[in-house]
Design an enzyme around this catalytic site. Structure first.
Site, mmCIF file in Angstrom:
data_model
loop_
_atom_site.group_PDB
_atom_site.id
_atom_site.type_symbol
_atom_site.label_atom_id
_atom_site.label_comp_id
_atom_site.label_asym_id
_atom_site.label_seq_id
_atom_site.Cartn_x
_atom_site.Cartn_y
_atom_site.Cartn_z
ATOM 1 N N MET A 78 39.167 22.082 3.606
ATOM 2 C CA MET A 78 39.324 23.292 2.803
ATOM 3 C C MET A 78 40.495 23.181 1.819
ATOM 4 O O MET A 78 41.308 22.274 1.899
ATOM 5 C CB MET A 78 39.520 24.501 3.706
ATOM 6 N N HIS A 79 40.554 24.135 0.887
ATOM 7 C CA HIS A 79 41.710 24.420 0.029
ATOM 8 C C HIS A 79 41.961 23.419 -1.093
ATOM 9 O O HIS A 79 42.759 23.677 -1.980
ATOM 10 C CB HIS A 79 42.997 24.544 0.849
ATOM 11 N N ASP A 237 35.408 23.254 6.766
ATOM 12 C CA ASP A 237 35.265 22.450 7.980
ATOM 13 C C ASP A 237 35.451 23.248 9.262
ATOM 14 O O ASP A 237 34.730 23.042 10.246
ATOM 15 C CB ASP A 237 36.210 21.246 7.953
#
Length: 498
Positions: A78-79, A237
């Protein structure tokens, strides 16, 4: 017929193939490099992801007729910030979730824009790992590249873009950008404006199990699969891992011992943590979840074994630990090798050994690493318990879940019963389940979980050992605030360290 599940991790991509009958047919993995251009920075070349995925799919399908694949689901780290120009080309290496360069931008968002504003608009405060601070960093430090951005994507969305040509994301991944109104499931116009973005630069929002398109003709030719193969929006995830472990509804909990460590609790209603220790995100199942994330978990053990001990013999080094030492170790380890998110929100925090004496052994330090990660996970569980949520059992996933002694340590430090899965495939299985649901193999994710997720055993808490670890945890909690000036950053003022 088959579905491919792709787990785009930090150091490697893991792929699996499941049949319509729920059988795990094959697995494959491909690694790729990770770059640290400066201290606290973490980057990757998205082209490496794509190359690894193509090679992995060819290996994965070597045991079946590729034309029988019907769907693909992607879960991903992520991110991360992936910026594309108007031609669809990547503008710069992706800035990853564990990158800490945006500390000043994070402070700006939390202090100048204000935590109350952020909570009201997104349900979360700013963390250096989130996407919005990275965008501000790029705007301030790479203005020429920033001005050429046509599309902002997250890592797994770039993979879906390469598969389908569509620019889309799902709510679970979008929630970690600090640009999404999590409660109302839409991009927040005010946050986009603060970051200098327009809505047209953002991907279309979809539920994780919704189809975003079919694969492109050149992908069909490259991989030998049909152009009729559908691709769902996929998930971040941790949300995908929760699907893959059957953690879908309120009252359940999933702990992950992967590169990072997470505590994941589904919620039927939107709720946020005003103490700011946990994130309020959307779940791949269509509801919400609370999540705490520590940046370094199993990666701490990897660092200790491979980089410090110069070994690849994980089992051998862990086997040196005397089981009688559990709860009595005199060495502590702070697992902040890449800074920390929950609960400290401090990109300047650093990993530390403390309490060593002349008789300290390598086994003591190995045990301290395992315990330090477990103490960090307990930090996040305690923040959830402080919201009045009961956490007394949890499923466990991630590479660290393979260690019997680590499972015992974790159960007694966090004070939970751990449910061990018969076949733990984490985010990859969750992604494949999303794909299968998207094309109607299952009527719901609950039905898919009932069919595919099985518990094989439990690790129960031992009260005597848990009491010993309670005392050690109190000491662990005192270390970060004592060292905060050494780290050069202030702790989260909302945390009570007494």
């Amino acid at each position: 017929m088959y579905d491919i599940g792709i787990d785009l991790g930090t150091s490697a991509v893991k792929l699996l193939l499941i049949s319509d009958e729920g059988k795990l047919v094959n697995t494959a993995s491909q690694s790729y490099p990770l770059s640290f251009p400066n201290p606290g920075w973490s980057e990757q070349n998205p082209a490496d992801w794509w190359d690894a995925i193509c090679e992995g799919i060819l290996k994965l399908l070597s045991v079946v007729n590729p034309r029988e694949v019907r769907g693909i689901g992607v879960a991903g780290q992520m991110h991360g910030l992936v910026a594309l120009d108007e031609n669809g080309d990547v503008l710069r290496p992706a800035i990853l979730w564990n990158d800490g360069r945006a500390a000043s931008q994070t402070e700006y968002l939390n202090k100048e824009i204000g935590k109350d504003f952020l909570l009201d608009h997104t349900g979360n405060i700013a963390f250096a790992g989130f996407t919005a601070p990275k965008i501000l960093w790029m705007k301030e430090n790479e203005p020429e590249l920033f001005g050429r951005i046509a599309k902002i994507m997250l890592p797994k969305d770039y993979v879906n873009y390469k598969l389908t040509g569509r620019c889309a994301t799902d709510y679970s991944d979008a929630a970690g950008t600090l640009l999404l109104d999590v409660e109302h499931k839409c991009w927040d116009e005010d946050m986009l404006k603060i970051c200098g973005l327009k809505k047209e630069q953002m991907p279309v929002l979809r539920e994780s199990y919704e189809t975003i398109g079919n694969i492109l003709p050149y992908v069909s030719g490259k991989l030998g699969i049909s152009e009729a193969v559908t691709v769902v929006a996929g998930a971040g995830d941790n949300a995908a891992a929760a699907v893959g472990t059957g953690c879908l509804r309120e009252g359940q909990c999933n702990l992950s011992l992967g590169t990072s460590g997470t505590v994941f609790l589904p919620s039927d209603e939107f709720r946020m943590d005003r103490v700011n220790a946990t994130h309020a995100f959307n779940h791949a199942a269509g509801n919400y979840h609370l999540m705490g994330c520590m940046l370094s978990a199993a990666s701490c053990l990897k660092w200790w074994v491979e980089d410090v001990c110069r070994s690849s013999d994980y089992d051998g080094i862990i086997s040196e630990i005397n089981p009688e030492s559990l709860g009595r170790n005199h060495v502590f380890f702070l697992p902040y090798l890449m800074g920390e998110r929950a609960p400290h929100n401090d990109p300047g925090a650093r990993g530390t050994f403390i309490g060593m004496t002349m008789d300290t052994s390598r086994a003591d330090m190995t045990l301290a690493v395992l315990e330090g990660v477990a103490f960090g996970l307990r930090d996040m569980v305690e923040s959830v318990r402080n919201l009045g949520i009961t956490v007394d059992h949890a499923t466990l996933c991630g590479g660290g879940a393979q260690s019997d002694i680590w499972k015992k340590i974790l159960a007694n430090i966090v004070k939970v019963r751990l449910d061990i899965l018969k076949e733990e495939q984490g985010p990859g299985l969750g992604a494949a389940m999303l794909s299968a649901c998207g094309r109607g193999v299952y009527g719901s994710l609950d039905e898919a979980a009932d069919k595919l997720v099985k518990v094989s055993g439990h690790v129960d808490m031992d009260k005597k050992l848990a009491d010993l670890y309670d005392e050690r945890y109190k000491m662990f909690r005192s270390l970060y605030p004592a060292l905060k000036e050494f780290f050069g950053a202030k702790p989260n003022e909302n945390i009570n360290y007494s």
